[in-house]
Design a protein around this motif. Structure first.
Motif, PDB file in Angstrom:
ATOM      1  N   PHE A   3      13.665  29.858 101.954  1.00  0.00           N
ATOM      2  CA  PHE A   3      14.864  29.136 101.544  1.00  0.00           C
ATOM      3  C   PHE A   3      15.984  30.102 101.168  1.00  0.00           C
ATOM      4  O   PHE A   3      17.161  29.772 101.303  1.00  0.00           O
TER       5      PHE A   3
ATOM      6  N   GLN B  14       8.747  26.909 101.540  1.00  0.00           N
ATOM      7  CA  GLN B  14       8.718  26.132 100.301  1.00  0.00           C
ATOM      8  C   GLN B  14       9.833  26.588  99.375  1.00  0.00           C
ATOM      9  O   GLN B  14      10.112  27.779  99.262  1.00  0.00           O
ATOM     10  N   GLY B  15      10.429  25.637  98.716  1.00  0.00           N
ATOM     11  CA  GLY B  15      11.478  25.921  97.754  1.00  0.00           C
ATOM     12  C   GLY B  15      12.279  24.669  97.473  1.00  0.00           C
ATOM     13  O   GLY B  15      12.175  23.679  98.190  1.00  0.00           O
ATOM     14  N   VAL B  16      13.084  24.733  96.411  1.00  0.00           N
ATOM     15  CA  VAL B  16      13.942  23.614  96.029  1.00  0.00           C
ATOM     16  C   VAL B  16      15.313  24.187  95.706  1.00  0.00           C
ATOM     17  O   VAL B  16      15.426  25.129  94.919  1.00  0.00           O
ATOM     18  N   ARG B  17      16.357  23.608  96.310  1.00  0.00           N
ATOM     19  CA  ARG B  17      17.722  24.079  96.070  1.00  0.00           C
ATOM     20  C   ARG B  17      18.479  23.143  95.154  1.00  0.00           C
ATOM     21  O   ARG B  17      18.179  21.965  95.039  1.00  0.00           O
TER      22      ARG B  17
ATOM     23  N   ILE C  58      19.008  22.835  91.807  1.00  0.00           N
ATOM     24  CA  ILE C  58      18.475  22.239  90.575  1.00  0.00           C
ATOM     25  C   ILE C  58      18.759  23.204  89.419  1.00  0.00           C
ATOM     26  O   ILE C  58      18.893  24.414  89.649  1.00  0.00           O
TER      27      ILE C  58
ATOM     28  N   LEU D 268      18.201  28.215  93.555  1.00  0.00           N
ATOM     29  CA  LEU D 268      17.020  28.098  94.402  1.00  0.00           C
ATOM     30  C   LEU D 268      15.792  28.419  93.570  1.00  0.00           C
ATOM     31  O   LEU D 268      15.748  29.452  92.900  1.00  0.00           O
ATOM     32  N   LYS D 269      14.815  27.525  93.604  1.00  0.00           N
ATOM     33  CA  LYS D 269      13.530  27.777  92.967  1.00  0.00           C
ATOM     34  C   LYS D 269      12.509  27.934  94.086  1.00  0.00           C
ATOM     35  O   LYS D 269      12.316  27.020  94.886  1.00  0.00           O
ATOM     36  N   ALA D 270      11.899  29.115  94.165  1.00  0.00           N
ATOM     37  CA  ALA D 270      10.935  29.396  95.229  1.00  0.00           C
ATOM     38  C   ALA D 270       9.985  30.474  94.730  1.00  0.00           C
ATOM     39  O   ALA D 270      10.424  31.562  94.364  1.00  0.00           O
TER      40      ALA D 270
END
Length: 159
Positions: A46, A123-126, A128, A38-40
């Motif tokens: 997230f 907000q965040g991206v899982r 990756i 997780l990038k946050a």
């Protein structure tokens, strides 16, 4: 029961070894599992969503940009992760409520503590690849963590 030192001695440079920048905060110092990433940045929305899912056999790796301004997780979030079977979490950032987090059956490694909480912006991206502490954390790879540090493997090397 594995030890990261023994794993390194056996597998040597086929493992990645994270830089020794993390402190142990959780109720478990030894934990392992398949990596979920997780990038946050300074938003734990997230992280909470991830901890609400089944985490059996998994470790959540969170890159919050090494921010020391706010905590990505506290005792309530740690308890949520533990209740859903997560093995542990590694946070490239801070936690809070550290005395209570230490009572939770969850491996927790982070840079430091701070009392300030995040702002929820969803907000965040899982899932990756993440790069910090001198290594690359890839979703689906395996992490082994204990009092001596963190080692990463492309495949499962300990049952």
């Amino acid at each position: 029961m594995f030890k990261t030192t023994d794993l390194y001695d056996k597998y040597l440079e086929s493992l990645q070894v994270a830089a020794p920048v993390f402190r142990d905060f959780g109720g478990r110092q030894r934990f392992s599992g398949q990596i979920v990433t997780l990038k946050a940045f300074e938003d734990n929305s997230f992280l909470k969503a991830a901890f609400e899912t089944d985490g059996r056999g998994k470790v959540l790796v969170v890159d919050s940009g090494a921010s020391l301004r706010c905590a990505m997780m506290g005792d309530v979030m740690a308890a949520l992760g533990a209740s859903n079977g997560w093995e542990g979490v590694v946070i490239n950032g801070c936690i809070r409520d550290s005395a209570d987090v230490a009572k939770v059956n969850l491996g927790v490694k982070a840079l430091a503590t701070t009392p300030r909480k995040t702002i929820k912006r969803n907000q965040g991206v899982r899932d990756i690849p993440l790069s910090f502490a001198g290594v690359q954390f890839n979703p689906g790879d395996y992490m082994y963590a204990d009092e001596d540090g963190i080692v990463l493997s492309k495949t499962k090397i300990v049952e």
